[in-house]
Design a protein around this motif. Sequence first.
Motif, PDB file in Angstrom:
ATOM      1  N   MET A   1      10.923  45.943  29.703  1.00 40.17           N
ATOM      2  CA  MET A   1      10.476  44.556  29.841  1.00 40.17           C
ATOM      3  C   MET A   1      11.080  43.709  28.725  1.00 40.17           C
ATOM      4  O   MET A   1      11.128  44.121  27.567  1.00 40.17           O
ATOM      5  N   ILE A   2      11.546  42.513  29.078  1.00 36.19           N
ATOM      6  CA  ILE A   2      12.044  41.582  28.076  1.00 36.19           C
ATOM      7  C   ILE A   2      10.855  40.851  27.492  1.00 36.19           C
ATOM      8  O   ILE A   2      10.059  40.240  28.199  1.00 36.19           O
ATOM      9  N   ASN A   3      10.700  40.891  26.163  1.00 39.25           N
ATOM     10  CA  ASN A   3       9.511  40.350  25.520  1.00 39.25           C
ATOM     11  C   ASN A   3       9.685  38.945  24.987  1.00 39.25           C
ATOM     12  O   ASN A   3       8.797  38.407  24.352  1.00 39.25           O
ATOM     13  N   ALA A   4      10.853  38.345  25.191  1.00 38.89           N
ATOM     14  CA  ALA A   4      11.070  36.977  24.720  1.00 38.89           C
ATOM     15  C   ALA A   4      11.975  36.264  25.701  1.00 38.89           C
ATOM     16  O   ALA A   4      12.795  36.878  26.370  1.00 38.89           O
ATOM     17  N   LEU A   5      11.813  34.958  25.800  1.00 41.14           N
ATOM     18  CA  LEU A   5      12.662  34.176  26.672  1.00 41.14           C
ATOM     19  C   LEU A   5      14.056  34.100  26.084  1.00 41.14           C
ATOM     20  O   LEU A   5      14.227  33.948  24.877  1.00 41.14           O
ATOM     21  N   SER A   6      15.064  34.232  26.928  1.00 41.07           N
ATOM     22  CA  SER A   6      16.434  34.173  26.437  1.00 41.07           C
ATOM     23  C   SER A   6      16.806  32.740  26.121  1.00 41.07           C
ATOM     24  O   SER A   6      16.419  31.805  26.804  1.00 41.07           O
ATOM     25  N   GLY A   7      17.569  32.583  25.044  1.00 38.61           N
ATOM     26  CA  GLY A   7      18.044  31.258  24.669  1.00 38.61           C
ATOM     27  C   GLY A   7      19.491  31.096  25.070  1.00 38.61           C
ATOM     28  O   GLY A   7      20.001  31.787  25.928  1.00 38.61           O
ATOM     29  N   TYR A  51      12.422  39.814  33.792  1.00 36.41           N
ATOM     30  CA  TYR A  51      11.183  40.171  33.110  1.00 36.41           C
ATOM     31  C   TYR A  51      10.452  41.334  33.778  1.00 36.41           C
ATOM     32  O   TYR A  51       9.359  41.701  33.344  1.00 36.41           O
ATOM     33  N   HIS A  52      11.035  41.925  34.818  1.00 41.81           N
ATOM     34  CA  HIS A  52      10.376  43.028  35.502  1.00 41.81           C
ATOM     35  C   HIS A  52      10.488  44.307  34.674  1.00 41.81           C
ATOM     36  O   HIS A  52      11.482  44.538  33.985  1.00 41.81           O
ATOM     37  N   LEU A  53       9.481  45.146  34.777  1.00 42.39           N
ATOM     38  CA  LEU A  53       9.522  46.449  34.141  1.00 42.39           C
ATOM     39  C   LEU A  53      10.495  47.372  34.866  1.00 42.39           C
ATOM     40  O   LEU A  53      10.738  47.222  36.067  1.00 42.39           O
ATOM     41  N   SER A  54      11.012  48.365  34.154  1.00 43.14           N
ATOM     42  CA  SER A  54      11.762  49.426  34.800  1.00 43.14           C
ATOM     43  C   SER A  54      10.797  50.279  35.611  1.00 43.14           C
ATOM     44  O   SER A  54       9.575  50.242  35.405  1.00 43.14           O
ATOM     45  N   SER A  55      11.320  51.092  36.521  1.00 45.16           N
ATOM     46  CA  SER A  55      10.462  51.974  37.329  1.00 45.16           C
ATOM     47  C   SER A  55       9.669  52.929  36.450  1.00 45.16           C
ATOM     48  O   SER A  55       8.476  53.171  36.694  1.00 45.16           O
ATOM     49  N   ASP A  56      10.295  53.482  35.421  1.00 49.96           N
ATOM     50  CA  ASP A  56       9.598  54.418  34.535  1.00 49.96           C
ATOM     51  C   ASP A  56       8.464  53.729  33.786  1.00 49.96           C
ATOM     52  O   ASP A  56       7.361  54.282  33.652  1.00 49.96           O
ATOM     53  N   ALA A  57       8.721  52.519  33.291  1.00 49.85           N
ATOM     54  CA  ALA A  57       7.683  51.793  32.556  1.00 49.85           C
ATOM     55  C   ALA A  57       6.550  51.378  33.489  1.00 49.85           C
ATOM     56  O   ALA A  57       5.373  51.403  33.104  1.00 49.85           O
ATOM     57  N   GLU A  58       6.898  50.999  34.708  1.00 40.66           N
ATOM     58  CA  GLU A  58       5.878  50.625  35.682  1.00 40.66           C
ATOM     59  C   GLU A  58       4.986  51.823  36.004  1.00 40.66           C
ATOM     60  O   GLU A  58       3.756  51.721  35.999  1.00 40.66           O
ATOM     61  N   LYS A  59       5.598  52.967  36.269  1.00 44.42           N
ATOM     62  CA  LYS A  59       4.827  54.185  36.567  1.00 44.42           C
ATOM     63  C   LYS A  59       3.930  54.557  35.385  1.00 44.42           C
ATOM     64  O   LYS A  59       2.761  54.942  35.564  1.00 44.42           O
ATOM     65  N   ALA A  60       4.441  54.449  34.170  1.00 43.30           N
ATOM     66  CA  ALA A  60       3.639  54.776  32.986  1.00 43.30           C
ATOM     67  C   ALA A  60       2.427  53.869  32.886  1.00 43.30           C
ATOM     68  O   ALA A  60       1.332  54.308  32.490  1.00 43.30           O
ATOM     69  N   TYR A  61       2.588  52.604  33.246  1.00 45.12           N
ATOM     70  CA  TYR A  61       1.462  51.663  33.208  1.00 45.12           C
ATOM     71  C   TYR A  61       0.426  52.033  34.262  1.00 45.12           C
ATOM     72  O   TYR A  61      -0.779  52.009  33.994  1.00 45.12           O
ATOM     73  N   TYR A  62       0.874  52.391  35.469  1.00 45.50           N
ATOM     74  CA  TYR A  62      -0.060  52.792  36.519  1.00 45.50           C
ATOM     75  C   TYR A  62      -0.817  54.057  36.127  1.00 45.50           C
ATOM     76  O   TYR A  62      -1.985  54.231  36.496  1.00 45.50           O
ATOM     77  N   ASP A  63      -0.159  54.952  35.401  1.00 46.95           N
ATOM     78  CA  ASP A  63      -0.800  56.205  35.005  1.00 46.95           C
ATOM     79  C   ASP A  63      -1.996  55.978  34.085  1.00 46.95           C
ATOM     80  O   ASP A  63      -2.828  56.875  33.918  1.00 46.95           O
ATOM     81  N   LEU A  64      -2.095  54.803  33.483  1.00 50.91           N
ATOM     82  CA  LEU A  64      -3.222  54.490  32.617  1.00 50.91           C
ATOM     83  C   LEU A  64      -4.501  54.215  33.399  1.00 50.91           C
ATOM     84  O   LEU A  64      -5.593  54.263  32.848  1.00 50.91           O
ATOM     85  N   HIS A  65      -4.367  53.910  34.693  1.00 49.90           N
ATOM     86  CA  HIS A  65      -5.540  53.638  35.518  1.00 49.90           C
ATOM     87  C   HIS A  65      -6.335  54.927  35.724  1.00 49.90           C
ATOM     88  O   HIS A  65      -5.754  56.005  35.840  1.00 49.90           O
ATOM     89  N   GLU A  66      -7.628  54.794  35.792  1.00 46.03           N
ATOM     90  CA  GLU A  66      -8.490  55.976  35.862  1.00 46.03           C
ATOM     91  C   GLU A  66      -9.372  55.987  37.110  1.00 46.03           C
ATOM     92  O   GLU A  66     -10.467  56.549  37.100  1.00 46.03           O
ATOM     93  N   ASN A  67      -8.922  55.385  38.182  1.00 47.04           N
ATOM     94  CA  ASN A  67      -9.698  55.396  39.417  1.00 47.04           C
ATOM     95  C   ASN A  67      -9.695  56.792  40.028  1.00 47.04           C
ATOM     96  O   ASN A  67      -8.706  57.513  39.947  1.00 47.04           O
ATOM     97  N   ASP A  68     -10.803  57.166  40.642  1.00 44.89           N
ATOM     98  CA  ASP A  68     -10.862  58.447  41.346  1.00 44.89           C
ATOM     99  C   ASP A  68     -11.776  58.311  42.558  1.00 44.89           C
ATOM    100  O   ASP A  68     -12.446  57.298  42.754  1.00 44.89           O
TER     101      ASP A  68
END
Length: 224
Positions: A1-7, A51-68
């Motif tokens: 993810m890009i954390n700052a706006l490009s100038g 500004y989109h996440l990579s697939s790996d970063a997106e998957k890592a974020y989803y893995d934080l969810h704890e629904n069951d």
Amino acid sequence: MINALSGGGGPEPAPSCPLCRQPAAHLYHRDKFREYNRCVECALVFVPSQYHLSSDAEKAYYDLHENDLHDEGYERFLSRCAKPLLERLPNTASGLDFGCGPAPLLAHLLGRAGHRMATYDLYYQPDSSVLHQSFDFIVSTEVVEHLADPRQVLLDLWLSIRPGGLLALMTKLVVDRERFASWHYIRDPTHIVFFSKETFSWLAQYLNAELEICGSDVIFLKKP
């Protein structure tokens, strides 16, 4: 993810809308992480692709969810979609839970009510063979806001629904710019497109669908 706006050398032209493909959009909001454009045609608010996440970063974020499957709070949340959907379905319909996640609780609830359910999730249940089948209904809860290409995905789902069937979606809706700026929903870095009632009206017209919005975040599109 890009954390700052490009100038650099002046503002870049706004990207085309990922839903209606309209090339005209204007800046709707900017924060310290991303910017958000609003389409002049369908009113979709979207995050430019840089500004989109990579697939790996997106998957890592989803893995934080704890629904069951035994999470009562999660069941109450999904029931906001499941209850009105069940009221509109015939007996023993065939359905797909698209984007079911690691715990397909919604498919379980609908199956318990007598419907034949298939499941698909890009990361957790990636058997794409089910996407080549046809269904009486497709349900997708808290998924469309993650789609980089919502036009193609929604069109593919629509084509998989039999005549008279339903596409049931659950996503939070944009209300106005002021509330958008302080909205918790945009703090999730995997949320990259944001629909409004106006956007769904455009989509219903595009699909030749009957639109019904239930409550604040449940949307039904019925196929002729």
